[in-house]
Design a protein around this motif. Structure first.
Motif, PDB file in Angstrom:
ATOM      1  N   ASP A 120       0.867  -1.174   0.000  1.00  0.00           N
ATOM      2  CA  ASP A 120       0.000   0.000   0.000  1.00  0.00           C
ATOM      3  C   ASP A 120       0.907   1.228   0.000  1.00  0.00           C
ATOM      4  O   ASP A 120       1.580   1.510   0.986  1.00  0.00           O
TER       5      ASP A 120
ATOM      6  N   SER B  80      -0.104   4.325  -0.301  1.00  0.00           N
ATOM      7  CA  SER B  80      -0.931   5.516  -0.101  1.00  0.00           C
ATOM      8  C   SER B  80      -0.285   6.541   0.831  1.00  0.00           C
ATOM      9  O   SER B  80      -0.608   7.718   0.768  1.00  0.00           O
ATOM     10  N   SER B  81       0.614   6.080   1.699  1.00  0.00           N
ATOM     11  CA  SER B  81       1.291   7.023   2.590  1.00  0.00           C
ATOM     12  C   SER B  81       2.637   6.440   3.012  1.00  0.00           C
ATOM     13  O   SER B  81       2.881   5.245   2.880  1.00  0.00           O
ATOM     14  N   ARG B  82       3.477   7.291   3.511  1.00  0.00           N
ATOM     15  CA  ARG B  82       4.784   6.853   4.004  1.00  0.00           C
ATOM     16  C   ARG B  82       4.618   5.843   5.124  1.00  0.00           C
ATOM     17  O   ARG B  82       5.304   4.822   5.183  1.00  0.00           O
ATOM     18  N   ASP B  83       3.671   6.080   6.021  1.00  0.00           N
ATOM     19  CA  ASP B  83       3.446   5.164   7.147  1.00  0.00           C
ATOM     20  C   ASP B  83       2.990   3.790   6.671  1.00  0.00           C
ATOM     21  O   ASP B  83       3.392   2.769   7.236  1.00  0.00           O
TER      22      ASP B  83
END
Length: 90
Positions: free
Chosen positions: A72, A74-77
C-alpha cells in the motif's frame, strides 16, 4: 547505425533474427513479458488481484519463497508498516 535501426519496428527486427544464431531479443514491456510463453511456463510473474509483480526468486524445492503481495503506497506510514510485517505470516 541509428538510421538503420529505425528502418524496422521492434517486432520487425525480432522477426528478422528469428531462427538465426544471433543473440538478439526484443525489449518487452512488463505486461508483454508476463504474457510471454517462456515467462508463463516458468511462473515468473504473479497477479495478486491488484497488481502484476515478479515471483519470488530464487526458488528452491526445500525452502519455498512467499510472495509478499502488493504494498500500500498511499502514505509513508503504510509503506513503513508493510516493510515491518513478516512476509511469512501474510
Amino acid at each position: 547505425m541509428a538510421e538503420r535501426f529505425a528502418s524496422r519496428t521492434r517486432d520487425g527486427w525480432a522477426a528478422h533474427f528469428w531462427g538465426s544464431d544471433a543473440c538478439v531479443s526484443p525489449v518487452l514491456g512488463l505486461h508483454e513479458a508476463a504474457a510471454h510463453e517462456h515467462m508463463t511456463a516458468r511462473q515468473t510473474y504473479l497477479i495478486d488481484g491488484k497488481a502484476l509483480h515478479p515471483a519470488p526468486a530464487p526458488r528452491f524445492s526445500r525452502t519455498p519463497a512467499f510472495a509478499a503481495g502488493a504494498a500500500d503506497f498511499s502514505s509513508r506510514d503504510a509503506v513503513l508498516e508493510a516493510w515491518r510485517e513478516d512476509p511469512v505470516k501474510r
